[in-house]
Design a protein around this motif. Structure first.
Motif, PDB file in Angstrom:
ATOM      1  N   MET A 182      -5.037 -13.067  -6.040  1.00 34.74           N
ATOM      2  CA  MET A 182      -4.096 -11.887  -6.565  1.00 34.74           C
ATOM      3  C   MET A 182      -5.150 -11.001  -7.310  1.00 34.74           C
ATOM      4  O   MET A 182      -5.137  -9.880  -7.219  1.00 34.74           O
ATOM      5  CB  MET A 182      -3.294 -12.491  -7.718  1.00 34.74           C
ATOM      6  CG  MET A 182      -2.368 -11.413  -8.257  1.00 34.74           C
ATOM      7  SD  MET A 182      -1.458 -10.676  -7.291  1.00 34.74           S
ATOM      8  CE  MET A 182      -0.310  -9.566  -8.298  1.00 34.74           C
ATOM      9  N   LYS A 183      -6.131 -11.480  -8.202  1.00 29.72           N
ATOM     10  CA  LYS A 183      -7.210 -10.847  -8.925  1.00 29.72           C
ATOM     11  C   LYS A 183      -7.897  -9.999  -8.019  1.00 29.72           C
ATOM     12  O   LYS A 183      -8.341  -8.678  -8.219  1.00 29.72           O
ATOM     13  CB  LYS A 183      -7.810 -11.670  -9.667  1.00 29.72           C
ATOM     14  CG  LYS A 183      -7.617 -11.817 -11.164  1.00 29.72           C
ATOM     15  CD  LYS A 183      -8.554 -12.417 -12.267  1.00 29.72           C
ATOM     16  CE  LYS A 183      -8.480 -13.788 -11.967  1.00 29.72           C
ATOM     17  NZ  LYS A 183      -9.206 -14.723 -13.041  1.00 29.72           N
ATOM     18  N   ILE A 238      -6.123  -7.082  -6.304  1.00 32.42           N
ATOM     19  CA  ILE A 238      -6.101  -5.872  -7.436  1.00 32.42           C
ATOM     20  C   ILE A 238      -7.448  -4.929  -7.304  1.00 32.42           C
ATOM     21  O   ILE A 238      -7.368  -4.119  -7.214  1.00 32.42           O
ATOM     22  CB  ILE A 238      -5.424  -6.335  -8.666  1.00 32.42           C
ATOM     23  CG1 ILE A 238      -4.170  -6.947  -8.444  1.00 32.42           C
ATOM     24  CG2 ILE A 238      -5.560  -5.297  -9.556  1.00 32.42           C
ATOM     25  CD1 ILE A 238      -3.412  -7.581  -9.832  1.00 32.42           C
ATOM     26  N   ILE A 239      -8.490  -5.919  -7.475  1.00 31.96           N
ATOM     27  CA  ILE A 239      -9.603  -5.155  -7.694  1.00 31.96           C
ATOM     28  C   ILE A 239     -10.043  -4.285  -6.410  1.00 31.96           C
ATOM     29  O   ILE A 239     -10.568  -3.121  -6.604  1.00 31.96           O
ATOM     30  CB  ILE A 239     -10.823  -6.232  -7.933  1.00 31.96           C
ATOM     31  CG1 ILE A 239     -10.603  -6.810  -9.209  1.00 31.96           C
ATOM     32  CG2 ILE A 239     -12.038  -5.594  -8.021  1.00 31.96           C
ATOM     33  CD1 ILE A 239     -11.400  -7.977  -9.668  1.00 31.96           C
ATOM     34  N   SER A 266      -7.809  -1.296  -6.055  1.00 34.77           N
ATOM     35  CA  SER A 266      -8.399  -0.320  -7.119  1.00 34.77           C
ATOM     36  C   SER A 266      -9.483   0.429  -6.806  1.00 34.77           C
ATOM     37  O   SER A 266      -9.594   1.784  -6.873  1.00 34.77           O
ATOM     38  CB  SER A 266      -8.380  -1.064  -8.459  1.00 34.77           C
ATOM     39  OG  SER A 266      -7.215  -1.703  -8.844  1.00 34.77           O
ATOM     40  N   LEU A 278      -9.902   4.322  -6.155  1.00 29.24           N
ATOM     41  CA  LEU A 278     -10.877   4.932  -6.845  1.00 29.24           C
ATOM     42  C   LEU A 278     -11.733   5.838  -5.793  1.00 29.24           C
ATOM     43  O   LEU A 278     -11.870   7.012  -5.848  1.00 29.24           O
ATOM     44  CB  LEU A 278     -11.649   3.853  -7.604  1.00 29.24           C
ATOM     45  CG  LEU A 278     -12.736   4.744  -8.687  1.00 29.24           C
ATOM     46  CD1 LEU A 278     -11.825   5.379  -9.546  1.00 29.24           C
ATOM     47  CD2 LEU A 278     -13.616   3.728  -9.072  1.00 29.24           C
ATOM     48  N   ILE A 311      -9.767   8.808  -4.563  1.00 26.94           N
ATOM     49  CA  ILE A 311      -9.752   9.927  -5.821  1.00 26.94           C
ATOM     50  C   ILE A 311     -10.984  10.593  -5.601  1.00 26.94           C
ATOM     51  O   ILE A 311     -10.886  12.044  -5.859  1.00 26.94           O
ATOM     52  CB  ILE A 311      -9.113   9.300  -6.968  1.00 26.94           C
ATOM     53  CG1 ILE A 311      -7.830   8.776  -6.735  1.00 26.94           C
ATOM     54  CG2 ILE A 311      -9.205  10.295  -7.939  1.00 26.94           C
ATOM     55  CD1 ILE A 311      -7.042   7.902  -7.794  1.00 26.94           C
ATOM     56  N   ILE A 312     -11.985  10.235  -5.690  1.00 31.88           N
ATOM     57  CA  ILE A 312     -13.280  10.562  -6.212  1.00 31.88           C
ATOM     58  C   ILE A 312     -13.412  11.577  -4.747  1.00 31.88           C
ATOM     59  O   ILE A 312     -13.833  12.971  -5.055  1.00 31.88           O
ATOM     60  CB  ILE A 312     -14.633   9.649  -5.947  1.00 31.88           C
ATOM     61  CG1 ILE A 312     -14.423   8.847  -7.314  1.00 31.88           C
ATOM     62  CG2 ILE A 312     -15.823  10.375  -5.892  1.00 31.88           C
ATOM     63  CD1 ILE A 312     -15.284   7.718  -7.550  1.00 31.88           C
ATOM     64  N   GLN A 366     -13.712  15.894  -5.152  1.00 31.27           N
ATOM     65  CA  GLN A 366     -15.056  16.577  -4.867  1.00 31.27           C
ATOM     66  C   GLN A 366     -14.518  17.875  -3.895  1.00 31.27           C
ATOM     67  O   GLN A 366     -15.180  18.744  -3.891  1.00 31.27           O
ATOM     68  CB  GLN A 366     -16.161  15.711  -4.274  1.00 31.27           C
ATOM     69  CG  GLN A 366     -17.444  16.128  -4.361  1.00 31.27           C
ATOM     70  CD  GLN A 366     -17.966  16.689  -5.732  1.00 31.27           C
ATOM     71  OE1 GLN A 366     -17.941  16.024  -6.372  1.00 31.27           O
ATOM     72  NE2 GLN A 366     -18.355  18.089  -5.393  1.00 31.27           N
ATOM     73  N   LYS A 411     -11.821  19.122  -3.679  1.00 31.46           N
ATOM     74  CA  LYS A 411     -11.084  20.172  -4.169  1.00 31.46           C
ATOM     75  C   LYS A 411     -12.147  21.111  -5.037  1.00 31.46           C
ATOM     76  O   LYS A 411     -11.842  22.713  -5.240  1.00 31.46           O
ATOM     77  CB  LYS A 411     -10.257  19.886  -5.325  1.00 31.46           C
ATOM     78  CG  LYS A 411      -9.088  18.907  -4.875  1.00 31.46           C
ATOM     79  CD  LYS A 411      -7.720  19.712  -4.261  1.00 31.46           C
ATOM     80  CE  LYS A 411      -7.117  20.162  -5.543  1.00 31.46           C
ATOM     81  NZ  LYS A 411      -5.927  21.204  -4.945  1.00 31.46           N
TER      82      LYS A 411
END
Lengths: 539, 422
Positions: free
Chosen positions: B1-2, B5-6, B9, B13, B16-17, B21, B23
């Motif tokens: 599970m951990k 999630i990582i 994530s 990330l 999103i980066i 960039q 934009k």
């Protein structure tokens, strides 16, 4: 600047209140005296997952019953390698106090900070926090500036139902800055921020949401006291150091104006908790609207911004080793417009014409910061070693578009690396902390490029390029992107103070930091230094 | 599970980066003027019987007084030009020179203020500009010194203002009955002049009859008493006709035989108006009319608009005495009166600004634009001076002929020191 006695009294009253509250709480929670003496306030605060959150309800999750400090501090800055609005020679002093306290099921946080600042040879900004805005008003005659500021922060978290928490936070700052020589200005600041939120716990998860509101306001009033013919340059900067430059006079170039920004937004949090593992995430969206000028109808300019933030904390704590991985990221898309109006007298009546909003400046920036921290030692409140490594990336793109058909752009990216180590030496009656940190930052990009609007070739003329302060552009770009090393050395001595009803530590904390650029053409020197010392009591 | 999630994530990330960039890159490639722009289409209309003068090359200047932006354009062979402009109000000035007729050069000028480009305007704005006809003059204002100087004591000084009148033609000119005055207000106004009207096309137009403020001065003479030969000049001291250079090397000597002075005992301020010396005997201008209680003749040190004119009708004195020829400021309760002079009577005029953002006082038939001398140039002994027309000078066999297009931004330049010091 006249010190306002009433604020000092308020600071002391709050500090006394915290002292008495702290003593009582210690008794209630029956904390070991030894632990209490060892508390490092900032360290404890940093190693929580919710203390940096916009959701005040998260205060409930702090894993210590109380921690407070009160200190007097002094700082001295020297060196020319500073931001364009900073002083090459300044000092500040003040009093501050902060506290986390749990009383029954309610957790409180409070902070007060009084600061008095005197900076020599300051110029280039009439605003106290110029980087908050997309435009600026300034004069280039350096002179001493003095500033007094008062900060109040407070919050609480309390359960309102089973597994449901409510929290509320307020941050408030007021400041008054004055330039002491012509061309003078007085700037008043008011900054109010508040959040209200809930957290619901389910199994291994904590789900949170909060509303965010902030209003900050600076009012700048320029004036000339001496009765002579001396002329002073006035600068109305509208981004990338383009703008309107002229002799300062209220009639011709009136720089005096209020700047008002309002932000509304909200955050959502989700945290996964299992045993010693915590994974905290917070996403925030803010919408910012700003105006300069007397009011909405008579504003000189308008601005707006969309801001998206992320904060993530991954925390794994064992008996002797504790790992903290923190990630922060922020994206901001801001644009400002000149509001074009003029007034005419027609038939004895003044008529104001509104023409429209002309886009003057746009800026988008993206920042990501990752930090890994390792704490070694059996006590979370006072590890033997704190070792951290940090990486920061900033990317910015800006565009100035004051007079068609020309427009100008700038973009740069900065990479920063830093490392820090702190060692604690514990003795019978006190302790010593030594810290050492260092890092390196470097950037690259395009300082300024000129563009022409497509299809405008028939009207190109150099006459229509707006006023530009290229020296400040170069200076600021150099400050941001030049390769620079920075380091800090710190020393803290704490003397335990224990009695029947009190326990804590008297301390003296001193640090010296230095930044040195590999090359500084547009600054008077390539380095700057900061010395800080504080004397206080933590409990 | 951990681990899931990582991993999720990290993937989020990276996404999103990358998006952020992109934009940022988009902003650099965006055209900020793709919105908020209006096209202004200008068509020049030449006066009757001068339609044939329509040709490429008419100078069109568009100024945005808000930010001082100045667009210098040339018309095409249809007498048209188009330009993309941001929202705002603009001042459009046109100047063109026609083919000489019997030695007289026709000039076509026009200035239109308050061209309004608003966000409520749909589509383009079409502007038809009817040009006014005027002719290059015989008597010109060659130089005006009004910004003062600084003495050796570092004090500023302004009692030494003067102007110079020049015979730009090949014929003898006579100063007799030539009048001198300044246009209201004294300083270039920060708001549009009161002396305007809105024409049928909604354009704000400066009246063709100009208001003279405070005083009208006139050269004495019977008609041929004071000749000015081709290429000669007459210097007129506007304040104190004394030698100022003794105490102030940056100043000028105005006590020179042949110079003229605006002197009348109704102006009692002896600093501004000391009694002229014997060098200027019989060279005092007559004070035809004075309004108000000023003890010194007010001549702006920042931005005067000065005119030379002749009053051809019943006689100058009778004209200014007739209340029908004077007017109060429109929409004002002030009792101050101004002598109204039709622009057709004006021999020459020059309008000065101290800031680009000021507003005009003269119609285009007198001066289509203005000459700017800003505050950085004040108290340094600088003047505005006419440029030499090299082509016309060559034709005149080397006698200096100055530019005269009734467009002072074209005709004048900022001179570093007074020409009469040479």
């Amino acid at each position: 600047m006249k010190i306002k006695q009433k604020y000092i009294l308020i600071v002391f009253a709050l500090s006394l209140f915290q002292l008495t509250t702290g003593i009582k709480t210690v008794a209630q929670e029956a904390i070991k005296v030894q632990d209490k003496c060892l508390y490092h306030f900032d360290d404890l605060k940093r190693k929580q997952t919710w203390t940096e959150s916009y959701n005040g309800a998260g205060l409930h999750f702090i894993d210590f019953p109380s921690s407070s400090f009160i200190e007097a501090y002094f700082g001295k800055n020297n060196g020319s390698f500073v931001k364009y609005y900073d002083s090459e020679n300044s000092f500040n002093y003040g009093l501050r106090s902060s506290s986390y306290t749990k009383i029954k099921n309610t957790t409180f946080f409070g902070k007060v900070d009084y600061n008095n600042f005197i900076g020599k040879e300051m110029t280039n900004s009439g605003l106290i926090y110029p980087e908050r805005y997309l435009m600026n008003v300034a004069n280039d005659n350096p002179a001493e500036k003095r500033k007094e500021s008062y900060k109040l922060n407070g919050g609480f978290a309390t359960p309102i139902a089973k597994k449901l928490l409510f929290g509320f936070q307020i941050n408030y700052e007021t400041a008054n800055m004055a330039k002491m020589k012509d061309l003078r200005h007085q700037t008043k600041l008011l900054d109010f921020e508040t959040t209200a939120g809930f957290i619901w716990s389910k199994g291994h998860f904590n789900f949170g949401a909060n509303y965010y509101y902030r209003k900050f306001h600076e009012e700048v009033v320029f004036s000339k006291v001496t009765d002579d013919e001396a002329l002073f340059n006035g600068y109305l900067y509208k981004g990338l150091w383009f703008g309107i430059f002229d002799d300062w006079a209220n009639e011709a170039l009136n720089l005096s104006r209020p700047f008002t920004d309002v932000l509304n937004g909200g955050s959502a949090q989700i945290e996964y908790v299992k045993d010693n593992f915590r994974f905290h995430n917070e996403i925030t969206y803010k919408f910012q609207e700003g105006i300069t000028g007397p009011g909405a109808d008579r504003a000189y300019s308008e601005s707006q911004a969309d801001i998206l933030e992320y904060k993530g904390i991954l925390q794994y704590e064992q008996d002797n080793l504790r790992h903290y991985l923190r990630l922060k990221s922020k994206y901001e898309d801001a644009v400002s417009f000149d509001k074009v109006t003029n007034s005419e007298r027609i038939g004895g009546i003044t008529v104001v014409y509104y023409y429209g909003l002309n886009k003057a400046f746009s800026r988008r920036n993206y920042n990501i910061n990752a930090q890994y921290e390792l704490a070694i030692g059996s006590l979370k409140c006072n590890p033997d070693w704190n070792i951290s490594a940090e990486y920061n990336y900033l990317s910015t793109a800006s565009q100035s578009s004051l007079i068609a058909p020309f427009y100008f752009s700038q973009d740069y990216q900065i990479h920063s690396f830093a490392g820090m180590a702190r060692k604690n030496f514990l003795f019978d009656k006190g302790m010593i902390d030594l810290s050492l940190s260092g890092g390196y930052s470097n950037g690259s990009g395009d300082r300024l490029s000129r563009h022409v609007s497509p299809g405008a070739s028939g009207q190109i003329s150099e006459d229509i390029i707006p006023d530009h302060n290229s020296e400040l552009l170069k200076r600021e770009y150099e400050y941001m992107t030049s390769g620079k090393a920075f380091g800090e050395i710190g020393f803290r001595f704490s003397r335990f103070v224990m009695g029947r009803n009190y326990e804590g530590a008297l301390y003296v904390d001193a640090s010296y930091a230095m930044t040195k650029a590999s090359k500084a053409i547009y600054h008077d020197s390539d380095n700057s230094q900061v010395f800080k010392i504080s004397v206080g009591y933590s409990f | 599970m951990k681990n899931k999630i990582i991993i999720l994530s990290i993937m989020a990330l990276i996404g999103i980066i990358s998006s952020c960039q992109n934009k940022l890159d988009d902003l650099i490639s965006d055209n900020p003027y793709s919105q908020g722009i209006r096209k202004l289409n200008i068509s020049l209309i030449y006066p009757e019987n001068f339609q044939h003068e329509k040709k490429a090359g008419a100078q069109i200047t568009i100024i945005n007084p808000t930010n001082g932006a100045e667009y210098n354009l040339l018309s095409d062979d249809q007498g048209k030009v188009s330009v993309d402009l941001q929202y705002g109000f603009y001042r459009v000035s046109v100047t063109d020179k026609g083919t000489p007729i019997s030695g007289a050069i026709p000039l076509f000028n026009r200035t239109i203020d308050q061209i309004r480009l608003t966000d409520t305007l749909t589509g383009n704005m079409n502007l038809n500009i009817e040009l006014f006809l005027s002719y290059a003059g015989q008597l010109l204002i060659k130089e005006v010194y009004y910004r003062g100087c600084t003495g050796t004591d570092n004090k500023t000084f302004q009692y030494d203002k003067y102007l110079s009148i020049y015979n730009n033609s090949n014929d003898v000119a006579y100063l007799d009955s030539v009048c001198l005055g300044t246009v209201e207000p004294y300083n270039a106004p920060t708001k549009p002049s009161y002396w305007t009207y809105i024409n049928s096309e909604g354009q704000t137009v400066i009246r063709d009859t100009i208001p003279i403020i405070e005083a009208v001065w006139q050269f004495p003479g019977t008609g041929t008493s004071h000749p000015l030969l081709p290429g000669e000049e007459a210097v007129v001291a506007l304040s104190a006709a004394v030698n100022h250079t003794i105490l102030r090397p940056m100043s000028v000597n105005l006590d020179v035989p042949g110079y003229w002075v605006c002197y009348n005992q109704r102006y009692t301020n002896a600093n501004y108006h000391p009694s002229p010396g014997p060098n200027l005997a019989n060279h005092w201008l007559d004070l035809l009319w004075k309004e108000g209680t000023a003890t010194a003749y007010p001549f702006s040190t920042s931005s005067p608009a000065v005119v030379l004119f002749r009053i051809p009708e019943v006689g100058a004195q009778a004209y200014v005495n007739n209340p029908a020829n004077r007017s109060r400021r429109p929409a004002s309760t002030s009792s101050t009166e101004y002598v109204m002079i039709p622009s057709a009577w004006v021999l020459d005029g020059v309008e000065t600004f101290d800031r680009e953002t000021k507003n005009k006082r003269m119609p285009a038939s007198i001066d289509a634009t203005y000459i700017l001398m800003d505050n950085e140039d004040r108290y340094l002994g600088k003047t505005i001076h006419r440029k030499i027309d090299d082509e016309a000078t060559a034709k005149a066999g080397g006698r200096i002929v100055y530019m005269d297009t009734n467009n002072s931004s074209n005709d004048f330049y900022i001179r570093d020191s007074q020409s009469i010091k040479e």
